[in-house]
Design a protein around this motif. Structure first.
Motif, short mmCIF file in Angstrom:
data_model
loop_
_atom_site.label_atom_id
_atom_site.label_comp_id
_atom_site.label_asym_id
_atom_site.label_seq_id
_atom_site.Cartn_x
_atom_site.Cartn_y
_atom_site.Cartn_z
N ASP A 127 49.52 29.82 -39.00
CA ASP A 127 49.69 29.19 -40.29
C ASP A 127 48.96 27.85 -40.29
O ASP A 127 48.43 27.40 -39.27
N PRO A 131 51.88 24.17 -44.07
CA PRO A 131 52.17 25.49 -44.65
C PRO A 131 52.51 25.39 -46.13
O PRO A 131 53.28 24.53 -46.55
N ASP A 157 45.48 27.82 -39.48
CA ASP A 157 45.25 28.29 -40.85
C ASP A 157 44.58 29.66 -40.90
O ASP A 157 44.01 30.04 -41.93
N LEU A 159 45.91 32.48 -41.13
CA LEU A 159 46.56 33.33 -42.13
C LEU A 159 45.87 33.24 -43.48
O LEU A 159 45.97 34.15 -44.30
N THR A 321 56.72 32.68 -47.16
CA THR A 321 55.53 32.32 -46.38
C THR A 321 54.29 32.20 -47.25
O THR A 321 53.39 31.41 -46.95
N ASN A 450 55.53 31.22 -37.67
CA ASN A 450 54.87 32.33 -38.37
C ASN A 450 53.80 33.00 -37.51
O ASN A 450 52.61 33.05 -37.86
#
Length: 722
Positions: A127, A131, A157, A159, A321, A450
């Protein structure tokens, strides 16, 4: 003679076909070795971009390179001669090498990432450092990438970035697959001079149908739906769960009680399909909420609702999320007076919003002590918040824990941001007071936020496996500590104590009197819930809370944790169902009704569920628990501007298959030799055919006239049926 020759040719042809069909699969297995048990990185999209991974349409191929350190990654980027390469990387060094590989993606075909039990990662989070930074409410000061304050210091980052190659992940249990690849690598690829050599290679297939952004993929899905049933993406979403201490279905404007909204999140995420354990990210907070709700239900009977001026509404949000999907939907519906559906609330009905945020990151660090330092973020001070903090601090200190208030509008990632953005007038004016409980101050204590590695080991969970009574009776925490089954430093005891302190504080808020009873949360119940969510769905608690069917369904619940990724709105996932059913089982009224009678019951105040129950024979549950949609308002509002950033616009790509396999690719010299040999064979065959035609009268006895006819005018090599 001609008929016999024709039959012989036919027979030979059939024999060749049979040999090929029986040996082709065996030959395939000799050439390729499948990589079993892997999980692939997949693609998600939002209103402005695509994120995640995809292979080429038929799979991406690369030469295996074991990456043990940064120098190996740099060799791929700057010195490799036989690329593109498939980098085989341990999670322990993934964060050290990923930027090098991403910035030289032309030399990288993909990454095979693996977890190694002997070399553990000190941190692993994909993440961002801030976030959900683009969905933050007013007052947020997180400045990812600008040298400012960040919550998730180790965030990469990934994701939310477009990764230019596929990535597969292998857990610790599949280390034998890595050993297989490493053996192949040592046999063929150790030499740095690799041109012209047979090389150990990997092929990864994880092709994603969606591309560009959510607007494009949804338009393509709508267009292709007219021609074919294939979609290329779906909106992210699922269900939220809510439950009220007292029934609210029959309330009117004059009888409506203000509610203390107590919330937590269900979901977590990772780069990889099916791997989202969320131990510290979400599970500890969710288990704390469910345990506190069950404890408060034992303390205050719903039958005595008329004695109290306030109610407690518990909610579990899903999709948090990805820009707070679940809480955005609830805040949006409250602004329209449409949530909960059966008895909608307005902003004026919520004097206090208590969020149980990220807990668990510091549990492992404090595993040998009785203490557990906690923090309460409060945007602005007020009388009701001050009273709540005083009550909560007093109750939590009774269990040798501390609660430090932090008065700031710079709140960590939580559902409070959705309410502060969508219901801004109500929150900034103090109409809705807010408190956020966490186990961290300025930076996350959870270094695996995450990610696929945020599992039970990261919170120090050890399952005690204590028997549950036939009627659902759990052993009390005091008894467990007294008989030595647990210690006061165990995480089960700490979570149960926090749930007890929270339940007693909410009792005092509802009753406006100090709690003098002895009801407390059971660490036994916490132990079972953690086991169910973190280790195995085939547990006694979830079996009892499962839908009752004809026959046993024990074999249908897998012995793996339920993924906590939100999934797509078109399909319900198991996590919110399990969480909701647990709330119903632990807080609801067990009625003496059979299945038919239970299904026929109807009451505006309650829902009725036929669950397996503690004896697996089925039980009718009367409960205020229910589900509501956790789908972003962006997918409801006509002609919504997907680039506005107001609501979450995340979608997930459709894919067909994901697999990986290892094989040895032919050397360049071998390919050149095959090409030369093929050309030579073709020329030789042409010459031989010409020679046979010219000397057919000598070679074949009684050759037909047509075969020996040398009529050059035709220019055609004639054929004859023999």
């Amino acid at each position: 003679m001609a008929l016999v020759s024709k039959n012989i040719v036919t027979l030979l042809y059939m024999i060749v076909i049979l040999i090929n069909s029986s040996d082709s699969e065996r030959l395939h297995k000799q050439i390729y070795s499948s990589i079993e048990g892997g999980a692939a990185c997949f693609r998600r999209l939002n209103g402005t971009k695509q994120a995640g991974c995809s292979s080429s349409n038929k799979g991406t191929v690369g030469v295996v390179q074991m990456v043990h350190n940064l120098e190996d990654a740099q060799w791929i980027a700057y010195n490799g001669t036989a690329g593109p390469y498939m980098a085989v990387v341990s999670t322990a060094i993934f964060h050290d090498v990923i930027e090098v590989l991403m910035s030289h993606s032309g030399h990288v075909a993909g990454i095979l990432l693996f977890a190694n039990a002997t070399i553990r990662a000190n941190g692993f989070t994909q993440d961002s450092q801030c976030p959900n930074g683009y969905a933050s409410g007013p007052g947020s000061q997180c400045l990812s990438g600008n040298g400012g304050i960040v919550w998730n210091e180790a965030g990469t980052d990934l994701l939310r970035r477009d990764i230019p190659f596929p990535i597969f992940f292998l857990p610790e249990s599949k280390i034998d697959e890595i050993e297989k690849i490493e053996d192949c690598y040592k046999r063929y690829n150790l030499e740095r001079k690799q041109n012209g050599q047979p090389l150990c290679s990997l092929q990864m297939n994880s092709f994603m149908y969606a591309a560009v952004n959510s607007v494009v993929c949804l338009r393509r899905s709508a267009t292709t739906a007219l021609l074919t049933p294939t979609k290329v993406c779906d909106p992210l979403g699922d269900n939220n769960v809510y439950y009220s201490l007292f029934p609210r279905g029959k309330e009117t404007n004059t009888t409506k009680k203000p509610v203390i909204l107590t919330t937590a999140r269900i979901d977590t995420a990772s780069l990889f399909d099916g791997l989202s354990p969320g131990a510290a990210s979400s599970v500890v907070g969710m288990v704390t909420l469910i345990t506190a709700a069950a404890t408060l239900a034992q303390t205050i009977s719903a039958a005595n609702a008329h004695l109290y001026r306030r109610n407690v509404l518990w909610a579990l949000f899903n999709g948090e999320t990805f820009d707070y999907i679940g809480s955005q939907r609830v805040a949006y519906d409250i602004s329209r007076k449409a949530w909960p559906p059966n008895a909608p609330l307005s902003e004026t009905d919520i004097p206090l919003h208590l969020e149980i945020g990220q807990l668990g990151g510091s549990l492992l660090k404090n595993k040998d002590t009785d203490t557990w330092p906690l923090y309460a973020f409060v945007p602005e001070n007020s009388e009701i918040r001050e009273l709540f903090l005083q009550q909560m601090s007093s109750n939590i200190e009774a269990y040798n824990m501390t609660l430090q208030p932090i008065f700031s509008t710079n709140l960590p990632p939580s559902s409070l941001h959705s309410f502060r953005r969508i219901l801004q007038n109500a929150t900034t004016s103090g109409m809705i007071r807010e408190v956020l409980l966490t186990d961290h101050n300025e930076k996350f204590t959870n270094l695996f936020y995450n990610s696929a590695l945020d599992d039970y080991e990261k919170i120090g969970f050890v399952y005690r496996n204590i028997s549950i009574g036939n009627d659902g009776t759990f052993v009390s925490t005091d008894e467990l500590v007294a008989n030595g089954s647990m210690k006061t430093s165990d995480i089960q005891v700490k979570i149960a104590n926090l749930a007890s302190a929270l339940a007693r504080t909410l009792y005092e808020q509802v009753s406006e009197a100090q709690y003098t009873g002895n009801v407390s949360a059971s660490a036994h119940l916490v132990d079972e819930m953690l086991y169910c969510f973190l280790k195995s769905q085939a547990c006694r608690l979830l079996l009892a809370a499962d839908y009752a069917q004809s026959g046993s369904r024990e074999d249908n619940l897998p012995e793996i944790p339920a993924p906590l990724y939100v999934g797509v709105a078109a399909w319900s996932t198991t996590a919110p169902v399990f969480a909701g059913h647990l709330l119903a089982l632990l807080t609801g009224t067990h009625l003496q009704q059979n299945r038919t009678q239970c299904d026929a019951l109807s009451d505006p105040d309650y829902s009725y569920y036929w669950l397996r129950g503690w004896n697996n024979s089925g039980v009718c549950i009367q409960t205020t628990m229910n589900f509501s949609q956790a789908v972003s308002p962006a997918f409801m509002i006509p002609d919504y501007d997907f680039t506005s950033g107001e609501y979450s616009t995340w979608t997930e790509s459709v894919w067909q298959a994901m697999w990986a396999r290892v094989f040895v690719s032919a050397s360049g010299n071998g390919a050149q030799f095959a090409a030369i040999l093929g050309a030579f064979t073709t020329v030789l065959a042409a010459f031989f055919t010409f020679w046979l035609h010219k000397h057919s009268a000598v070679v074949f006895d009684n050759a037909p006239t047509a075969l020996v006819n040398n009529d050059a005018a035709s220019g055609i090599l004639r054929t004859v049926n023999c």
